[in-house]
Design a protein around this motif. Structure first.
Motif, short mmCIF file in Angstrom:
data_model
loop_
_atom_site.label_atom_id
_atom_site.label_comp_id
_atom_site.label_asym_id
_atom_site.label_seq_id
_atom_site.Cartn_x
_atom_site.Cartn_y
_atom_site.Cartn_z
N THR A 23 40.28 40.67 33.47
CA THR A 23 40.44 40.00 34.85
C THR A 23 40.31 38.44 34.34
N ASP A 26 44.17 37.86 33.33
CA ASP A 26 44.97 37.14 33.27
C ASP A 26 44.60 36.18 34.12
N GLU A 27 43.20 36.15 35.38
CA GLU A 27 43.78 35.42 36.38
C GLU A 27 42.66 33.83 36.08
N HIS A 90 37.33 40.83 42.92
CA HIS A 90 39.12 40.03 42.95
C HIS A 90 38.70 38.56 44.05
N TYR A 91 39.42 37.78 43.03
CA TYR A 91 39.34 35.92 43.75
C TYR A 91 39.96 35.96 45.44
N TYR A 222 37.19 27.19 39.81
CA TYR A 222 38.07 28.52 39.56
C TYR A 222 38.20 28.21 37.94
#
Length: 569
Positions: A23, A26-27, A90-91, A222
């Motif tokens: 995670t 990727d994010e 999940h954001y 983020y």
């Protein structure tokens, strides 16, 4: 110890770490919700009923003895699950306070949406007003803002118990008592129905979320992944690659053309069948036959690809190894290789530090929950044979959590250095230190069982060598005793010699005194002092005699006078 046990045994560590790292990569941001799962169940317990009855003893005399007469059945509540829970969010399903300036600790609220069902909510036991939820209108398909975690977004259960709905949790602060001071609370609702509203149940009274940024951005909650750094490079590489593929794709590679007047009909058929053929004499066969091949890729296209790949490697610090994994891929000198590996290792360690810091924050939250939610005593399996009892009251203290992180390259380097140290100092190093270094090498090589055996290894002594060592020890003791006896004898000799020396010194002093007296007498005789002393002594004696006679004469006179007075007339 308790934290290691929970992470290793109570939680699927491999799945959690894989999802945690994937995670973040990727994010660019990994958000972990730290919760607690508690579940009870009822089971039947059978207890023997014992009564006192009279029976005959071995001696033939009656005696009282407890005898089982039946069983009683009761229902007992047991704890099935009592452990922490870690969920990767999940954001897109979180709404974080935008005024926190990139620090989750400053966030005043977080809204989290998750998928659940009627059976899951009822089994949890913390939710109310479940019968007021309209499960028909609160389906997953009716919530387009929620990111669905399933592959098939159109699938849904039809029955009420299993049908998925979207629930939202609000974790934040509010002045619940109108005192001017806010308190942490949680509210959960499905659709328009509030099913939970209470103060924050966790002991730290903080928002139960931990956020980790893969690559941090200033004043932004983020982070960003590697793809954000090389987005432009990837677009250019994609465009150039598509152009190369289009050039190659338009070519009829392997297709063969024949000049029309090169073969007649008969020989053309033989040529197609692969048989020997004859061509017309007025046609050159090198010009009559043509084979289509792929066109040459423009050199400028390859240079653009190399330039973009090098730029991407410089931005990310990751070597692509396009020439293969060899020394030439990183440079021709050891310094160049070390520089390339150092850049990659430093970047990876920087990322690992942020990821490990997130795990440390998760560990601190779990420790605070352990002190509040665990049973009075938890038995933890430390090894295959040892068990340790952990008191819940001891879990509330402040602990310094340390997470060991490393990379395969760093472990390999440490193991090589320890091996070199063992080779160079093995002959002069004590066996205990050799065992320590061997155990560390085994740990770095990911062989914990071997490391444990090396640490616990105790060499068994050879009986012959042990007896020889005892005899040598006895010999040394006898030699020491002999030397001590010699030392005592020498001490006695020293005392005797000392006494003799004192006697001789006394004799010498006596002789000196006699000599001095004789010298003194000689001097006095020569100087007349002796005769003067004798005369003076005689004069003193004469004077004393005369004084005594005078004293006697006066005494006689006194007596005569006294007698005369006392005679009668």
């Amino acid at each position: 110890l308790m934290l290691n046990y929970q992470i290793n045994c109570k939680i699927d560590k491999v799945k959690f770490i894989d999802e945690y790292i994937r995670t973040a990569v990727d994010e660019g941001t990994a958000i972990v919700k730290v919760g607690w799962e508690y579940e009870e169940d009822e089971r039947k317990v059978y207890t023997d009923i014992m009564e006192q009855q009279q029976v005959m003893g071995p001696d033939g005399q009656p005696a009282m003895q407890e005898v089982k007469t039946g069983q009683s059945e009761s229902i007992e509540t047991v704890v099935v699950t009592n452990q922490p829970v870690l969920d990767i969010c999940h954001y897109d399903n979180l709404t974080i306070d935008p005024t926190c300036e990139g620090n989750l600790e400053n966030a005043k609220f977080i809204v989290y949406s998750f998928e659940t069902s009627f059976s899951e909510l009822k089994k949890d036991g913390r939710y109310k007003n479940l019968d007021d939820i309209n499960f028909e209108s609160a389906s997953v398909l009716a919530e387009p803002d929620h990111k669905i975690s399933t592959d098939d977004s159109d699938f849904t259960f039809k029955d009420k118990a299993r049908k998925k709905v979207i629930a939202r949790e609000y974790w934040g602060y509010w002045d619940t008592e109108d005192t001017g001071e806010v308190q942490s609370f949680v509210a959960t609702w499905v659709g328009s129905t509030v099913i939970r509203l209470e103060l924050n149940p966790y002991p730290d009274k903080k928002l139960p979320f931990v956020l980790v940024q893969y690559l941090p951005r200033r004043h932004n909650i983020y982070g960003e992944p590697d793809a954000a750094l090389i987005e432009d490079n990837q677009k250019i590489v994609g465009a150039v690659t598509r152009g190369i593929i289009d050039v190659i794709g338009r070519s009829a590679n392997g297709q063969q053309g024949i000049r029309k007047d090169a073969l007649d009909v008969t020989n053309a058929r033989k040529f197609e069948r692969g048989e020997d053929y004859k061509f017309n004499v007025n046609v050159d066969p090198k010009q009559a036959f043509h084979m289509e091949t792929y066109p040459e890729i423009p050199r400028s296209a390859l240079e653009v690809l190399n330039m973009q790949n090098n730029d991407a490697e410089a931005l990310t610090g990751v070597k692509a190894f396009t020439q293969g994994i060899s020394g030439q891929a990183l440079g021709t000198t050891a310094t160049g290789i070390r520089s390339a590996l150092d850049a990659t290792s430093k970047r990876e360690l920087g990322i690992l530090r942020r990821l490990s810091n997130g795990l440390n924050q998760i560990g601190r939250k779990i420790i605070s929950m352990n002190a509040e939610f665990l049973e009075d005593e938890e038995i933890i399996r430390v090894t295959n044979n040892d068990f340790v009892a952990i008191n819940r009251n001891d879990l509330g203290g402040k602990y310094d959590i340390k997470l060991n992180i490393s990379t395969a390259e760093a472990d390999e380097q440490k193991a090589s250095e320890l091996s070199f140290m063992l080779q160079t100092m093995g002959n002069t190093m004590p066996p205990e230190m050799s065992h320590m270094i061997l155990a560390d090498i085994a740990k770095l090589r990911k062989m914990p069982d071997l490391a444990k055996r090396i640490e616990e290894y105790q060499p068994q002594p050879d009986p012959g060598a042990q007896q020889e060592q005892q005899l040598r020890l006895q010999l040394l003791q006898a030699q020491v005793a002999n030397e001590q006896a010699k030392g005592q004898e020498n001490a006695v000799d020293v005392q005797l010699k000392t006494a003799k020396t004192q006697t001789e010194q006394a004799k010498a002093r006596n002789m000196h005194s006699d000599s001095d007296n004789k010298d003194l007498n000689f001097v006095e005789q020569e100087s007349g002092v002796s005769s003067a002393r004798d005369q003076e002594s005689a004069q003193d004696k004469h004077t004393k005699n005369m004084e005594a006679k005078e004293f006697d004469r006066l005494a006689n006179l006194d007596n005569k006078a006294f007698d005369a007075i006392n005679q009668p007339n």
